[in-house]
Enzyme design. Sequence first.
Site, PDB file in Angstrom:
ATOM      1  N   HIS A 200      -6.502   7.622  11.357  1.00 37.31           N
ATOM      2  CA  HIS A 200      -5.837   8.827  11.851  1.00 37.31           C
ATOM      3  C   HIS A 200      -6.312  10.066  11.107  1.00 37.31           C
ATOM      4  O   HIS A 200      -6.949   9.998  10.055  1.00 37.31           O
ATOM      5  CB  HIS A 200      -4.314   8.691  11.753  1.00 37.31           C
ATOM      6  CG  HIS A 200      -3.779   8.556  10.349  1.00 37.31           C
ATOM      7  ND1 HIS A 200      -3.518   9.637   9.531  1.00 37.31           N
ATOM      8  CD2 HIS A 200      -3.442   7.462   9.619  1.00 37.31           C
ATOM      9  CE1 HIS A 200      -3.047   9.218   8.365  1.00 37.31           C
ATOM     10  NE2 HIS A 200      -2.983   7.897   8.397  1.00 37.31           N
ATOM     11  N   CYS A 219      -3.072   3.107   5.353  1.00 38.80           N
ATOM     12  CA  CYS A 219      -3.812   3.554   6.529  1.00 38.80           C
ATOM     13  C   CYS A 219      -5.063   4.328   6.108  1.00 38.80           C
ATOM     14  O   CYS A 219      -5.225   4.705   4.955  1.00 38.80           O
ATOM     15  CB  CYS A 219      -2.927   4.418   7.419  1.00 38.80           C
ATOM     16  SG  CYS A 219      -1.829   3.466   8.495  1.00 38.80           S
TER      17      CYS A 219
END
Length: 272
Positions: A200, A219
């Site tokens: 992301h 992440c």
Amino acid sequence: SPPLDELVYDEALVAAVEAFQARHGLDVDGRVGRATLEALNAPVAERIEKLLVNLERGRWLLHELDPTFVVVNVAGFQVYYLRDHEVVWSARAVVGQQYRATPIFRSTMTYLVFNPTWTVPPSILEHDILPEQRRDRSTLARKQLEVIDASGATVPESSVDWSTATAQSFPYLLRQRPGPENAMGRVKFMFPNAHSVYLHDTPSRDLFERSKRAASSGCIRIENPLELAALLLEGQSEWDRAAIDRVVESGETRTVTLARPVPVLVAYWTAW
């Protein structure tokens, strides 16, 4: 060769040091500091051993791999997009901190989300958000987090007893609205996995300037993510770069399914 007292650290030698640093994943500053000196003096046997270790890692990960795929090198803090085995795009990445390391796995990317919301995962709820909210009741407002019940309705945060709330007993979700400060940034790349780890964007752009970029909760934050989105959506006529920019500018949350799913490999290479 000239006498030692005539040797000069000239531009050619600086360029050679910088090239060496780039090849070995070091800070490219042209200075022979401690890390660069250690790398320069690494014995051949050590280099061979490192190659053997990484070849063994590859033996487990690289079988039956599609010629077009995304690969993250956690150890090198980089992400690459390969098309027909050729690197067509790469960027710096921020990966998990030591105590929240990014896992190594394979999956398949099936869709993207522009202007995503962010639902706080259990680990961050337990270790970060709830302790912060107990100390400072403005935490949720500052982070633009909403309390959501099982029906999807928003619950006033004042109705929650934060002094006793725990991750195990918390009956709500915390969700961050889309926007420039959203933890997911402007786009997230979704591929199902048991770790809830994804690629992301991020509002914390300064992290990409660090040489050691282990700063996330697992992440993978990537630099220039809209470039990757445009490449992944090539051939889907309604999603050229202009269309991507328009939807990002609108602030509207949009989910886009990839016409062709893309394999994702999250690996740990200390030699490349």
